[in-house]
Design a protein around this motif. Structure first.
Motif, PDB file in Angstrom:
ATOM      1  N   LEU A 218       0.838  -1.207   0.000  1.00 25.97           N
ATOM      2  CA  LEU A 218       0.000   0.000   0.000  1.00 25.97           C
ATOM      3  C   LEU A 218       0.867   1.250   0.000  1.00 25.97           C
ATOM      4  O   LEU A 218       0.588   2.224  -0.688  1.00 25.97           O
ATOM      5  CB  LEU A 218      -0.929  -0.006   1.225  1.00 25.97           C
ATOM      6  N   LYS A 219       1.949   1.202   0.769  1.00 24.74           N
ATOM      7  CA  LYS A 219       2.853   2.361   0.842  1.00 24.74           C
ATOM      8  C   LYS A 219       3.528   2.597  -0.510  1.00 24.74           C
ATOM      9  O   LYS A 219       3.668   3.740  -0.950  1.00 24.74           O
ATOM     10  CB  LYS A 219       3.905   2.105   1.945  1.00 24.74           C
ATOM     11  N   LEU A 220       3.944   1.491  -1.160  1.00 23.30           N
ATOM     12  CA  LEU A 220       4.570   1.622  -2.481  1.00 23.30           C
ATOM     13  C   LEU A 220       3.586   2.207  -3.490  1.00 23.30           C
ATOM     14  O   LEU A 220       3.944   3.067  -4.295  1.00 23.30           O
ATOM     15  CB  LEU A 220       5.077   0.255  -2.971  1.00 23.30           C
ATOM     16  N   LEU A 221       2.329   1.733  -3.434  1.00 22.86           N
ATOM     17  CA  LEU A 221       1.308   2.261  -4.347  1.00 22.86           C
ATOM     18  C   LEU A 221       1.084   3.749  -4.090  1.00 22.86           C
ATOM     19  O   LEU A 221       0.878   4.526  -5.012  1.00 22.86           O
ATOM     20  CB  LEU A 221      -0.003   1.476  -4.175  1.00 22.86           C
ATOM     21  N   GLU A 222       1.154   4.133  -2.818  1.00 20.93           N
ATOM     22  CA  GLU A 222       0.993   5.553  -2.490  1.00 20.93           C
ATOM     23  C   GLU A 222       2.199   6.358  -2.998  1.00 20.93           C
ATOM     24  O   GLU A 222       2.038   7.431  -3.589  1.00 20.93           O
ATOM     25  CB  GLU A 222       0.843   5.748  -0.978  1.00 20.93           C
ATOM     26  N   ASP A 223       3.411   5.811  -2.808  1.00 15.63           N
ATOM     27  CA  ASP A 223       4.625   6.498  -3.290  1.00 15.63           C
ATOM     28  C   ASP A 223       4.565   6.718  -4.802  1.00 15.63           C
ATOM     29  O   ASP A 223       5.083   7.700  -5.321  1.00 15.63           O
ATOM     30  CB  ASP A 223       5.881   5.688  -2.942  1.00 15.63           C
ATOM     31  N   GLU A 224       3.952   5.758  -5.503  1.00 13.64           N
ATOM     32  CA  GLU A 224       3.873   5.857  -6.964  1.00 13.64           C
ATOM     33  C   GLU A 224       2.658   6.657  -7.430  1.00 13.64           C
ATOM     34  O   GLU A 224       2.390   6.763  -8.627  1.00 13.64           O
ATOM     35  CB  GLU A 224       3.843   4.444  -7.578  1.00 13.64           C
TER      36      GLU A 224
END
Lengths: 250, 71
Positions: A218-224
Motif C-alpha cells: 500500500l505504501k509503495l502504491l501511495e509512493d507511486e
C-alpha cells in the motif's frame, strides 16, 4: 565512614550500570514455565531445564528501544517472555521491511548466532518487553549435551528458512503489489454506494501473503501516486494505472 | 462518528499486547477483555496505525479500510 560511602557509591554505580544496559542478571527469577513455552525448550525434562536456567539472563526493554542493530556481532539468542519485538531490515533509503513480529514464546537473532556472523536484522521493542537471553557459547555447550534441544532448534530454523523463502518470493516478483491492486479494484465502493471494508489481514489472506507485505505494498502504491492512504480509507487516485499494475481489465 | 478499531469480545483473550502497542492510548482492559476507551471516555484512535490488529495473536481486533475512488 569514608569507606562506607565509597562502598555504597560503588554498589549504586554497579546497579546503575546494569540498569543503563537494561540487563538484570537474576538466575532465580528465570522461570522454567516461561522457558518451556518457547520452541527451543519444549519437551525438555525438569533436570534439563535446570541445566539451561543457569545460562539464562533476563533483559527488560522499554518501548521503542533497539535490542539489536543490524550488522553488529551476534552474541546471544533472545526469547520473548512478554511484549512484542519487531524484527526488521532497513534499506539504504530508510525504507523498513518487517521480517516478523516476535511475541511471547518466539525467539530472535538465532540464525546469525549459529552462523557465527553479524546480526542480519534489527530488533525493536514495540511494547514494554521482557526477554530471556542465552549467550552463544552457553547455547552451543548445551546443544552438545541435550539432543532434544538440538532437535527443537533444527525444527525452528527450518521454519525460519520456509518463512524467508516465502518472503523472498513475494519481494522478488512485485506480484503482491499486483494482487493488492486487484483486490482494491474489486472492492472499491460501487455505484450504489455499497462499501466493502477490508482489513490488512483480509487483504493478506486474499493475496496469499503475509500481512507485513500488505502495508508495504500500500505504501509503495501511495509512493507511486496510485492511491492515497487516509486514516481509515484507501483512496484510488489513478484507477487506470492501478488496473495496469493489477494486469486485469476490470 | 469517528471509526474505531473493532473488537471481537469472544476472541479476545485479554493478553493486553494491543494496549501496550497503542500509541494513542485508546484501548483498555475491562473484565479481561479489551475495550475501546471512546465508549467509556473521550480519547480517540487518531492514527489508524493498525498496530493493535497487527500484534493481536488471536485476531480479535480489526481496523478495516474503506476503498473508494477519488472523485
Amino acid at each position: 565512614m569514608k569507606g562506607g560511602i565509597e562502598m555504597i557509591s560503588s554498589v549504586c554505580s554497579a546497579l546503575l550500570g546494569n540498569l543503563e544496559a537494561g540487563i538484570i542478571l537474576n538466575d532465580m527469577a528465570v522461570k522454567a514455565e516461561s522457558l518451556q513455552s518457547n520452541t527451543y525448550f519444549s519437551g525438555l525434562s525438569p533436570e534439563e531445564l535446570v541445566s539451561i536456567q543457569k545460562h539464562i539472563f533476563e533483559k527488560a526493554v522499554t518501548r521503542g528501544e533497539i535490542v539489536i542493530f543490524e550488522g553488529e556481532p551476534a552474541r546471544a539468542v533472545y526469547f520473548v517472555i512478554s511484549g512484542v519485538v519487531k524484527v526488521f531490515k532497513t534499506s539504504s533509503d530508510g525504507k523498513e521491511q518487517i521480517i516478523y513480529l516476535a511475541r511471547p514464546g518466539d525467539s530472535f537473532n538465532d540464525v546469525p548466532v549459529f552462523g557465527e556472523g553479524l546480526s542480519l536484522a534489527s530488533a525493536e521493542a514495540m511494547t514494554q518487553v521482557v526477554l530471556y537471553g542465552m549467550e552463544k557459547d552457553d547455547l552451543e555447550a548445551s546443544l552438545r549435551e541435550l539432543p532434544k534441544l538440538a532437535e527443537n532448534i533444527l525444527r525452528l530454523l527450518s521454519q525460519r528458512i520456509e518463512q524467508m523463502i516465502s518472503l523472498v518470493e513475494d519481494l522478488s516478483f512485485r506480484r503482491v503489489m499486483g494482487r493488492v491492486a486487484k483486490i482494491l479494484l474489486e472492492n472499491v465502493e460501487d455505484t450504489n454506494g455499497q462499501r466493502h471494508r477490508l482489513t490488512q489481514q483480509d487483504m493478506a489472506a486474499m493475496a496469499g501473503t503475509a500481512r507485513e507485505m500488505i502495508g508495504r505494498s500500500l505504501k509503495l502504491l501511495e509512493d507511486e501516486g496510485k492511491v492515497r492512504l487516509e486514516r481509515n480509507r484507501v483512496v484510488i487516485t489513478d484507477k487506470e494505472a492501478l488496473r495496469e499494475i493489477a494486469g486485469v481489465g476490470i | 462518528m469517528t471509526k474505531m478499531p473493532e473488537i471481537d469480545r469472544d476472541k479476545c483473550d485479554g493478553c493486553g499486547l494491543c494496549i501496550e502497542v497503542c500509541s494513542c492510548h485508546v484501548l483498555v482492559l475491562v473484565d479481561n477483555v479489551v475495550e475501546v476507551k471512546e465508549r467509556i471516555g473521550c480519547q480517540q484512535c487518531s492514527k489508524w496505525c493498525t498496530m493493535c490488529e497487527m500484534v493481536c495473536p488471536v485476531g480479535a481486533i480489526q481496523c478495516p479500510f474503506d476503498v473508494i475512488t477519488e472523485e
